[in-house]
Design an enzyme around this catalytic site. Structure first.
Site, PDB file in Angstrom:
ATOM      1  N   GLU A 169      40.825  59.851  86.430  1.00  0.00           N
ATOM      2  CA  GLU A 169      42.159  59.160  85.983  1.00  0.00           C
ATOM      3  C   GLU A 169      42.847  58.444  87.108  1.00  0.00           C
ATOM      4  O   GLU A 169      43.070  58.987  88.133  1.00  0.00           O
ATOM      5  CB  GLU A 169      43.271  60.189  85.167  1.00  0.00           C
ATOM      6  CG  GLU A 169      44.164  59.139  84.620  1.00  0.00           C
ATOM      7  CD  GLU A 169      45.340  60.121  84.015  1.00  0.00           C
ATOM      8  OE1 GLU A 169      44.773  60.840  83.020  1.00  0.00           O
ATOM      9  OE2 GLU A 169      46.383  59.953  83.969  1.00  0.00           O
TER      10      GLU A 169
ATOM     11  N   ASP B 138      40.922  65.240  85.483  1.00  0.00           N
ATOM     12  CA  ASP B 138      42.443  64.723  85.406  1.00  0.00           C
ATOM     13  C   ASP B 138      43.075  65.458  86.577  1.00  0.00           C
ATOM     14  O   ASP B 138      43.273  66.529  86.590  1.00  0.00           O
ATOM     15  CB  ASP B 138      42.864  65.448  84.199  1.00  0.00           C
ATOM     16  CG  ASP B 138      44.440  65.262  83.791  1.00  0.00           C
ATOM     17  OD1 ASP B 138      44.953  64.269  84.439  1.00  0.00           O
ATOM     18  OD2 ASP B 138      44.979  65.857  83.314  1.00  0.00           O
TER      19      ASP B 138
ATOM     20  N   ASP C  53      44.868  69.699  79.789  1.00  0.00           N
ATOM     21  CA  ASP C  53      44.287  69.033  80.983  1.00  0.00           C
ATOM     22  C   ASP C  53      42.597  69.051  80.795  1.00  0.00           C
ATOM     23  O   ASP C  53      42.192  67.877  81.141  1.00  0.00           O
ATOM     24  CB  ASP C  53      44.471  69.783  82.371  1.00  0.00           C
ATOM     25  CG  ASP C  53      45.962  70.302  82.464  1.00  0.00           C
ATOM     26  OD1 ASP C  53      46.237  71.161  81.595  1.00  0.00           O
ATOM     27  OD2 ASP C  53      46.581  70.126  83.571  1.00  0.00           O
TER      28      ASP C  53
END
Lengths: 163, 163
Positions: A71, A11, A144
């Site tokens: 991502e 992420d 996260d």
């Protein structure tokens, strides 16, 4: 036939970069690591990026992932944030490619679809699903880390469907 | 006392990344190289970034710059462009730091101030000033190369003022 597969979910971010490593072994997914790489905001950007790169490289050396799932960031509040996220993504991508990993991006919607079954899942729902799928009892903190594990799960879920 | 100094200017981008190398020797600036690194849009982003990284690394190996001067990108039309520019910036910064270079960003306004004397200079004016300052007779094409040389000149001009 591959019985082992290691996936590193990322992420991306410069201040906080979530990571999660999942091993699939004989059809079962196990979380090997999850956490956040943080870089101090008082440091200059080039040094922060170098720090992030070294940490990502260390993760790749340690867990030897076959795949790095990142991502795909689509929207940001402002150009400065987008550039900073882009910098982190660039670092992770080149580290992955250099180590011979497959590097693949998933949109937040794709991750939610794969992990929670619907694109409208919220953070809480996602964290619960990640824990359920991986058999983790304790809450995943920070968020996260859960997001990064969800990215790795997304890759594995989609692969299962495609195969 | 440093009599030699090499500066690599970078106008960052994933599709097109301008570069320009300037040597200052005994108070005189000479352009050693200028051009554009292009990466094919049909290639996947991670591979494009790796290609860009290899080309930047090659430039650093060849010219051994003391300084890498990068344009500080402040605005972008959309998040996708900003992320893509950020990716390129991240690559250049970490390559510079890894090679022991000083890595520094300048805003377009700072570059225009230093090279043309005013922040409102347009592309054409900038290209002419870059050529004049470096004693280059032929037009600098493409414009990315002129922009990159301007960044390197900006660093040198500001250093002169500060010293």
């Amino acid at each position: 036939m591959i019985v082992h597969m290691f996936v590193l979910g990322i992420d991306p971010g410069l201040s906080r970069c979530g990571y999660g490593v999942i091993q699939r072994k004989d059809g079962k997914e196990i979380a090997l690591a999850a956490g956040v790489i943080e870089t101090p905001s008082e440091m200059e950007t080039p040094s922060r990026l170098t720090l992030l790169r070294d940490e990502v490289r260390q993760l790749i050396v340690e867990y030897k992932p076959d795949v790095v799932a990142i991502e795909r960031v689509l929207f940001q509040h402002n150009a400065a944030t987008a550039i900073s996220v882009g910098q982190a993504i660039g670092i992770v991508m080149t580290e992955g490619i250099s180590a011979g990993c497959q590097v693949i991006e998933f949109s937040p919607n794709e991750v939610k679809q794969s992990v929670a079954g619907h694109g409208g899942a919220n953070k809480q729902e996602m964290e619960k699903m990640v824990r359920m799928l991986l058999g983790i009892q304790t809450p995943l903190e920070p968020v996260d880390a859960a997001d990064a594990l969800a990215l790795a799960l997304c890759f594995l879920a989609r692969q299962r469907v495609e195969v």
